[in-house]
Motif scaffolding. Structure first.
Motif, PDB file in Angstrom:
ATOM      1  N   LEU A  83       0.817  -1.211   0.000  1.00 50.79           N
ATOM      2  CA  LEU A  83       0.000   0.000   0.000  1.00 50.79           C
ATOM      3  C   LEU A  83       0.858   1.271   0.000  1.00 50.79           C
ATOM      4  N   ASP A  84       2.172   1.108  -0.197  1.00 50.92           N
ATOM      5  CA  ASP A  84       3.129   2.232  -0.222  1.00 50.92           C
ATOM      6  C   ASP A  84       3.090   3.062   1.052  1.00 50.92           C
ATOM      7  N   LEU A  85       2.952   2.388   2.187  1.00 50.23           N
ATOM      8  CA  LEU A  85       2.891   3.089   3.468  1.00 50.23           C
ATOM      9  C   LEU A  85       4.229   3.110   4.192  1.00 50.23           C
ATOM     10  N   ILE A  86       5.216   2.391   3.650  1.00 47.31           N
ATOM     11  CA  ILE A  86       6.539   2.392   4.274  1.00 47.31           C
ATOM     12  C   ILE A  86       7.601   2.726   3.220  1.00 47.31           C
ATOM     13  N   GLY A  95       3.678  10.930   4.470  1.00 48.49           N
ATOM     14  CA  GLY A  95       2.758  11.504   3.484  1.00 48.49           C
ATOM     15  C   GLY A  95       1.773  10.482   2.950  1.00 48.49           C
ATOM     16  N   ASN A  96       2.273   9.308   2.577  1.00 42.28           N
ATOM     17  CA  ASN A  96       1.392   8.265   2.043  1.00 42.28           C
ATOM     18  C   ASN A  96       0.440   7.736   3.113  1.00 42.28           C
ATOM     19  N   ALA A  97       0.940   7.594   4.336  1.00 46.12           N
ATOM     20  CA  ALA A  97       0.081   7.121   5.434  1.00 46.12           C
ATOM     21  C   ALA A  97      -1.018   8.142   5.717  1.00 46.12           C
ATOM     22  N   HIS A  98      -0.661   9.416   5.686  1.00 46.44           N
ATOM     23  CA  HIS A  98      -1.635  10.490   5.906  1.00 46.44           C
ATOM     24  C   HIS A  98      -2.731  10.426   4.824  1.00 46.44           C
ATOM     25  N   GLU A  99      -2.326  10.278   3.576  1.00 48.11           N
ATOM     26  CA  GLU A  99      -3.296  10.206   2.474  1.00 48.11           C
ATOM     27  C   GLU A  99      -4.143   8.941   2.557  1.00 48.11           C
ATOM     28  N   PHE A 100      -3.527   7.822   2.966  1.00 46.86           N
ATOM     29  CA  PHE A 100      -4.277   6.568   3.126  1.00 46.86           C
ATOM     30  C   PHE A 100      -5.376   6.756   4.172  1.00 46.86           C
ATOM     31  N   GLN A 113      -2.994  12.692  13.595  1.00 47.52           N
ATOM     32  CA  GLN A 113      -2.907  12.017  14.892  1.00 47.52           C
ATOM     33  C   GLN A 113      -2.520  10.547  14.714  1.00 47.52           C
ATOM     34  N   LEU A 114      -3.104   9.873  13.739  1.00 48.25           N
ATOM     35  CA  LEU A 114      -2.787   8.467  13.487  1.00 48.25           C
ATOM     36  C   LEU A 114      -1.325   8.297  13.077  1.00 48.25           C
ATOM     37  N   VAL A 115      -0.875   9.136  12.149  1.00 51.34           N
ATOM     38  CA  VAL A 115       0.522   9.079  11.706  1.00 51.34           C
ATOM     39  C   VAL A 115       1.452   9.362  12.888  1.00 51.34           C
ATOM     40  N   GLY A 116       1.099  10.346  13.700  1.00 52.78           N
ATOM     41  CA  GLY A 116       1.904  10.670  14.872  1.00 52.78           C
ATOM     42  C   GLY A 116       2.004   9.508  15.855  1.00 52.78           C
ATOM     43  N   MET A 117       0.892   8.802  16.052  1.00 53.11           N
ATOM     44  CA  MET A 117       0.904   7.660  16.969  1.00 53.11           C
ATOM     45  C   MET A 117       1.828   6.558  16.452  1.00 53.11           C
ATOM     46  N   ILE A 118       1.732   6.267  15.160  1.00 52.54           N
ATOM     47  CA  ILE A 118       2.595   5.220  14.590  1.00 52.54           C
ATOM     48  C   ILE A 118       4.057   5.654  14.688  1.00 52.54           C
ATOM     49  N   HIS A 119       4.321   6.918  14.403  1.00 52.52           N
ATOM     50  CA  HIS A 119       5.695   7.426  14.482  1.00 52.52           C
ATOM     51  C   HIS A 119       6.243   7.302  15.914  1.00 52.52           C
ATOM     52  N   GLU A 120       5.411   7.616  16.907  1.00 48.91           N
ATOM     53  CA  GLU A 120       5.826   7.450  18.311  1.00 48.91           C
ATOM     54  C   GLU A 120       6.154   5.988  18.601  1.00 48.91           C
TER      55      GLU A 120
END
Length: 166
Positions: A83-86, A95-100, A113-120
């Protein structure tokens, strides 16, 4: 209208808003999960994984379900890659995760918020050398954060959604 009645109405309105907000967030998480799951069969076949991976995926949002299977981390990594998320170095592509997230119903703030949680969660588990185990630990961390927000969808609802798409 007395002060006590106004206070109760205000409290009730806030409570309704919170219920709606949680319900909307659970709906977005359901859509994200079903969108993510579309790559599961392909990854299962490519990686030569057994049917146990379906069980792990079905139980992913259940807090009491212990995620310990390295294969689940490999499957998640494969699905995220499809899904081009990594990125090439196996980190979240913000960027891709945000758009997904947005393409599955999240507004801009929720997607951030979701992207931030995964990044944490990524930062917390940076020391794990095995990519599959690291992905599994990140997924468990993310699941905990989603449960803390009361956003976790019902897997029964997700299964119904997946079955109606088949």
């Amino acid at each position: 209208m007395g002060w006590n009645t106004k206070w109760r109405l205000t409290f009730f309105a806030c409570l309704l808003y919170q219920v709606y907000d949680v319900s909307a967030s659970q709906e977005v998480m359901k859509k994200l999960t079903t969108g993510f799951a579309k790559a599961l069969d392909q990854c299962k076949e490519e990686l030569g994984l057994g049917d146990h991976i379906i069980q792990d995926f079905f139980n992913y949002w259940r807090e009491e379900y212990e995620l310990v299977n390295r294969d689940m981390g490999c499957a998640i990594m494969c699905m995220a890659s499809k899904l081009d998320l990594i990125t090439d170095d196996m980190k979240l592509h913000h960027g891709n995760a945000h758009e997904f997230a947005k393409s599955h119903g999240a507004d801009d703030d929720m997607a951030k918020q979701l992207v931030g949680m995964i990044h944490e969660c990524e930062k917390t588990h940076v020391g794990v050398a095995d990519d599959c185990m690291k992905t599994l630990e990140i997924a468990k961390c993310f699941r905990t954060k989603i449960h803390d927000l009361k956003w976790a969808p019902s897997m029964e609802t997700i299964l119904e959604e997946i079955m109606t798409e088949v």
